[in-house]
Design a protein around this motif. Structure first.
Motif, PDB file in Angstrom:
ATOM      1  N   ALA A   1      -6.240  23.761   2.427  1.00  0.00           N
ATOM      2  CA  ALA A   1      -5.359  22.918   3.222  1.00  0.00           C
ATOM      3  C   ALA A   1      -4.102  22.603   2.418  1.00  0.00           C
ATOM      4  CB  ALA A   1      -6.094  21.634   3.617  1.00  0.00           C
ATOM      5  N   ALA A   2      -3.156  21.913   3.042  1.00  0.00           N
ATOM      6  CA  ALA A   2      -1.957  21.483   2.321  1.00  0.00           C
ATOM      7  C   ALA A   2      -2.364  20.546   1.184  1.00  0.00           C
ATOM      8  CB  ALA A   2      -0.997  20.776   3.267  1.00  0.00           C
ATOM      9  N   PRO A   3      -1.677  20.613   0.048  1.00  0.00           N
ATOM     10  CA  PRO A   3      -2.098  19.843  -1.127  1.00  0.00           C
ATOM     11  C   PRO A   3      -1.744  18.373  -1.051  1.00  0.00           C
ATOM     12  CG  PRO A   3      -0.081  21.034  -1.609  1.00  0.00           C
ATOM     13  CD  PRO A   3      -0.499  21.467  -0.234  1.00  0.00           C
ATOM     14  N   VAL A   4      -2.511  17.596  -1.804  1.00  0.00           N
ATOM     15  CA  VAL A   4      -2.175  16.208  -2.103  1.00  0.00           C
ATOM     16  C   VAL A   4      -1.758  16.180  -3.570  1.00  0.00           C
ATOM     17  CG1 VAL A   4      -3.034  13.855  -2.321  1.00  0.00           C
ATOM     18  CG2 VAL A   4      -3.795  15.292  -0.409  1.00  0.00           C
ATOM     19  N   ILE A   5      -0.574  15.671  -3.840  1.00  0.00           N
ATOM     20  CA  ILE A   5      -0.015  15.677  -5.187  1.00  0.00           C
ATOM     21  C   ILE A   5       0.047  14.237  -5.689  1.00  0.00           C
ATOM     22  CG2 ILE A   5       2.008  16.232  -6.590  1.00  0.00           C
ATOM     23  CD1 ILE A   5       2.630  18.411  -4.417  1.00  0.00           C
ATOM     24  N   VAL A   6      -0.630  13.975  -6.799  1.00  0.00           N
ATOM     25  CA  VAL A   6      -0.614  12.638  -7.411  1.00  0.00           C
ATOM     26  C   VAL A   6       0.332  12.699  -8.601  1.00  0.00           C
ATOM     27  CG1 VAL A   6      -1.985  10.762  -8.362  1.00  0.00           C
ATOM     28  CG2 VAL A   6      -3.017  12.334  -6.703  1.00  0.00           C
ATOM     29  N   VAL A   7       1.401  11.908  -8.555  1.00  0.00           N
ATOM     30  CA  VAL A   7       2.469  12.026  -9.540  1.00  0.00           C
ATOM     31  C   VAL A   7       2.989  10.644  -9.904  1.00  0.00           C
ATOM     32  CG1 VAL A   7       4.226  12.307  -7.726  1.00  0.00           C
ATOM     33  CG2 VAL A   7       4.675  13.215 -10.017  1.00  0.00           C
ATOM     34  N   GLY A   8       3.424  10.481 -11.148  1.00  0.00           N
ATOM     35  CA  GLY A   8       4.045   9.239 -11.566  1.00  0.00           C
ATOM     36  C   GLY A   8       5.411   9.068 -10.937  1.00  0.00           C
ATOM     37  N   GLU A   9       5.816   7.811 -10.736  1.00  0.00           N
ATOM     38  CA  GLU A   9       7.079   7.573 -10.042  1.00  0.00           C
ATOM     39  C   GLU A   9       8.272   8.137 -10.807  1.00  0.00           C
ATOM     40  OE1 GLU A   9       7.202   3.367  -9.485  1.00  0.00           O
ATOM     41  OE2 GLU A   9       7.796   2.922 -11.551  1.00  0.00           O
ATOM     42  N   GLY A  10       8.163   8.253 -12.127  1.00  0.00           N
ATOM     43  CA  GLY A  10       9.265   8.810 -12.902  1.00  0.00           C
ATOM     44  C   GLY A  10       9.396  10.314 -12.791  1.00  0.00           C
ATOM     45  N   HIS A  11       8.388  10.969 -12.205  1.00  0.00           N
ATOM     46  CA  HIS A  11       8.397  12.429 -12.133  1.00  0.00           C
ATOM     47  C   HIS A  11       8.449  12.958 -10.701  1.00  0.00           C
ATOM     48  CE1 HIS A  11       6.128  11.964 -16.168  1.00  0.00           C
ATOM     49  NE2 HIS A  11       7.434  11.988 -16.370  1.00  0.00           N
ATOM     50  N   LEU A  12       8.522  12.063  -9.724  1.00  0.00           N
ATOM     51  CA  LEU A  12       8.600  12.510  -8.329  1.00  0.00           C
ATOM     52  C   LEU A  12       9.835  13.375  -8.097  1.00  0.00           C
ATOM     53  CD1 LEU A  12       7.433  12.395  -5.453  1.00  0.00           C
ATOM     54  CD2 LEU A  12       8.791  10.307  -5.087  1.00  0.00           C
ATOM     55  N   ALA A  13      10.923  13.071  -8.781  1.00  0.00           N
ATOM     56  CA  ALA A  13      12.153  13.853  -8.605  1.00  0.00           C
ATOM     57  C   ALA A  13      11.985  15.298  -9.074  1.00  0.00           C
ATOM     58  CB  ALA A  13      13.307  13.192  -9.362  1.00  0.00           C
ATOM     59  N   PHE A  14      11.069  15.548 -10.008  1.00  0.00           N
ATOM     60  CA  PHE A  14      10.743  16.912 -10.404  1.00  0.00           C
ATOM     61  C   PHE A  14       9.795  17.557  -9.382  1.00  0.00           C
ATOM     62  CE2 PHE A  14      11.477  14.964 -14.666  1.00  0.00           C
ATOM     63  CZ  PHE A  14      12.491  15.779 -15.104  1.00  0.00           C
ATOM     64  N   ALA A  15       8.762  16.808  -9.005  1.00  0.00           N
ATOM     65  CA  ALA A  15       7.674  17.381  -8.213  1.00  0.00           C
ATOM     66  C   ALA A  15       8.095  17.732  -6.795  1.00  0.00           C
ATOM     67  CB  ALA A  15       6.495  16.400  -8.171  1.00  0.00           C
ATOM     68  N   ARG A  16       8.874  16.892  -6.155  1.00  0.00           N
ATOM     69  CA  ARG A  16       9.186  17.114  -4.750  1.00  0.00           C
ATOM     70  C   ARG A  16       9.940  18.428  -4.508  1.00  0.00           C
ATOM     71  NH1 ARG A  16       9.186  13.266  -0.685  1.00  0.00           N
ATOM     72  NH2 ARG A  16       9.602  11.523  -2.075  1.00  0.00           N
ATOM     73  N   PRO A  17      11.064  18.687  -5.197  1.00  0.00           N
ATOM     74  CA  PRO A  17      11.769  19.947  -4.937  1.00  0.00           C
ATOM     75  C   PRO A  17      10.988  21.175  -5.380  1.00  0.00           C
ATOM     76  CG  PRO A  17      12.809  18.757  -6.751  1.00  0.00           C
ATOM     77  CD  PRO A  17      11.812  17.834  -6.140  1.00  0.00           C
ATOM     78  N   GLN A  18      10.220  21.069  -6.475  1.00  0.00           N
ATOM     79  CA  GLN A  18       9.439  22.226  -6.910  1.00  0.00           C
ATOM     80  C   GLN A  18       8.334  22.537  -5.914  1.00  0.00           C
ATOM     81  OE1 GLN A  18       8.174  22.255 -11.021  1.00  0.00           O
ATOM     82  NE2 GLN A  18      10.175  21.614 -11.784  1.00  0.00           N
ATOM     83  N   ALA A  19       7.695  21.505  -5.359  1.00  0.00           N
ATOM     84  CA  ALA A  19       6.654  21.726  -4.358  1.00  0.00           C
ATOM     85  C   ALA A  19       7.229  22.364  -3.102  1.00  0.00           C
ATOM     86  CB  ALA A  19       5.964  20.410  -4.015  1.00  0.00           C
ATOM     87  N   ALA A  20       8.414  21.930  -2.710  1.00  0.00           N
ATOM     88  CA  ALA A  20       9.030  22.458  -1.498  1.00  0.00           C
ATOM     89  C   ALA A  20       9.298  23.956  -1.606  1.00  0.00           C
ATOM     90  CB  ALA A  20      10.326  21.710  -1.200  1.00  0.00           C
ATOM     91  N   GLY A  21       9.496  24.447  -2.820  1.00  0.00           N
ATOM     92  CA  GLY A  21       9.752  25.867  -3.007  1.00  0.00           C
ATOM     93  C   GLY A  21       8.501  26.725  -2.996  1.00  0.00           C
ATOM     94  N   VAL A  22       7.323  26.093  -2.950  1.00  0.00           N
ATOM     95  CA  VAL A  22       6.068  26.844  -3.038  1.00  0.00           C
ATOM     96  C   VAL A  22       5.196  26.656  -1.808  1.00  0.00           C
ATOM     97  CG1 VAL A  22       3.942  27.195  -4.373  1.00  0.00           C
ATOM     98  CG2 VAL A  22       6.081  26.665  -5.558  1.00  0.00           C
ATOM     99  N   THR A  23       5.089  25.416  -1.309  1.00  0.00           N
ATOM    100  CA  THR A  23       4.117  25.111  -0.275  1.00  0.00           C
ATOM    101  C   THR A  23       4.737  24.222   0.783  1.00  0.00           C
ATOM    102  OG1 THR A  23       1.844  24.310   0.079  1.00  0.00           O
ATOM    103  CG2 THR A  23       3.222  23.061  -1.451  1.00  0.00           C
ATOM    104  N   GLN A  24       4.061  24.109   1.909  1.00  0.00           N
ATOM    105  CA  GLN A  24       4.523  23.273   3.012  1.00  0.00           C
ATOM    106  C   GLN A  24       3.492  22.187   3.301  1.00  0.00           C
ATOM    107  OE1 GLN A  24       7.600  23.762   4.441  1.00  0.00           O
ATOM    108  NE2 GLN A  24       7.823  25.351   2.867  1.00  0.00           N
ATOM    109  N   GLY A  25       3.982  21.040   3.741  1.00  0.00           N
ATOM    110  CA  GLY A  25       3.092  19.979   4.173  1.00  0.00           C
ATOM    111  C   GLY A  25       2.450  19.171   3.071  1.00  0.00           C
ATOM    112  N   ALA A  26       2.968  19.255   1.858  1.00  0.00           N
ATOM    113  CA  ALA A  26       2.379  18.508   0.750  1.00  0.00           C
ATOM    114  C   ALA A  26       2.544  17.004   0.957  1.00  0.00           C
ATOM    115  CB  ALA A  26       3.019  18.922  -0.567  1.00  0.00           C
TER     116      ALA A  26
END
Length: 345
Positions: free
Chosen positions: A53-78
């Protein structure tokens, strides 16, 4: 069987691969092996709509700016769960479990590991999900090929369908003990990847860590945000004790299993581990960026600008990142986290 829900855990202090990795730029989000980051690779391993299924990503608030765009380039619906503070893996997995249906099988995966064989990973995930559906807490067991003292070990027991019962865990043994494990056989490295039903994990957490479980439930109940990105209530989450899923649940529970995962795994836990995964030149050295090794073997240069020359030295790592320079023997790579400067960046 329903699709497996990947839970990608993004954490860490960023010190073990300093100066390339830092507290403000931890290793999951930087390209260390090829062009993709370890985080992107972790998402890609679970990017099969037939199995996951689409992933659930647990991330620190200081790293969301890294995780969001990188996830968008790989998967949908995270979906993103944003932790205001790091509280280790037991609370992080519990937050994700609260966001799922109790019968969902979740696959908790660190975002900072390297897996060379994607097919083997997916086969192990399927084997683990089968056991998890029968209310086993399942660990990925990595073939132990050396007496590593930086990994935990799992003792393999009787056969259980697609896996084995776990007879016990040993946390980071000394070298003599690790050598004895290899000689004896029946031991695997603990890869830090786990599968279980979301509801069963929460019930076992409540059994062995009732206060922690209650605090996570409160923080989830008072969460802020929407269905795609939310944060547990800050004050409630701050009260939670930091504890790993290994200590809180896996090492206490009785229905614990493992699956063999021969998938070319490494936790890329230090510069020596990273060097072991990079291709060498004809002289047995690794050069990333401008550099040269003369009369040396097993040496790695990783420079983002200045030219680096290493003469007459074997098994040395030299890293240049902006104004910071690290020189360390590969044998001492585990000690990089003790550098004062790396703890403050």
């Amino acid at each position: 069987m329903s699709k497996i829900v990947p839970v990608i855990l993004c954490g860490g202090s960023g010190t073990r691969l300093w100066p390339r990795s830092r507290v403000t730029r931890p290793k999951p989000f930087i390209p260390l092996l090829g062009r993709r980051t370890l985080f992107e690779a972790a998402l890609d391993r679970c990017n099969d709509p037939q199995q996951f299924a689409a992933p659930v990503i647990v991330v620190g608030e200081g790293h969301l700016a890294f995780a969001r765009p990188q996830a968008a380039g790989v998967t949908q619906g995270a979906r993103f769960i944003v932790e205001p503070f790091g509280r280790n893996t037991a609370p992080a997995i519990a937050l994700a479990a609260h966001a799922l249906d109790p019968d969902d099988v979740m696959l908790a995966c660190p975002s900072d590991q390297h897996v060379a064989d994607m097919g083997a990973f997916r086969r192990a995930a399927a084997d683990a999900a089968t056991l998890a559906g029968d209310d086993w807490l399942v660990a990925f067991g990595i073939e132990a090929t050396a007496p590593e003292t930086g990994y935990g070990y799992i003792r393999r027991g009787e056969r259980l369908g697609t896996g084995f019962r776990v007879e016990g865990f040993t946390e980071k043994p000394d070298r003599a003990t690790a050598q004895a494990f290899l000689a004896q056989g029946g031991y695997a490295w603990n890869g830090g990847i786990f599968a279980f039903r979301a509801g069963y994990y929460l019930s076992e957490l409540a059994r062995y860590r009732p206060e922690l479980a209650a605090q996570v439930a409160t923080a989830h109940r008072q969460r802020e945000g929407d269905g795609m990105t939310w944060c547990p209530q800050r004050e409630a989450f701050a009260a939670i004790a930091a504890e790993s899923v290994d200590y809180a649940v896996m090492e206490n529970a009785t229905r614990v299993a493992m699956v063999d995962a021969a998938m070319g795994w490494s936790d890329i836990g230090n510069w020596d581990a990273l060097a072991s995964r990079r291709e060498t030149d004809a002289g047995g050295n690794i050069i990333v960026g401008p550099g040269e090794v003369v009369d040396g073997r097993g040496t790695m240069i990783d420079s983002d600008g200045p030219n680096v020359a290493v003469v007459g030295l074997d098994n040395v790592v030299v890293v240049v990142d902006g104004n910071d320079v690290l020189v360390v023997s590969r044998d001492a790579a585990q000690a990089v986290g003790r550098v004062t400067r790396c703890k403050n960046q």
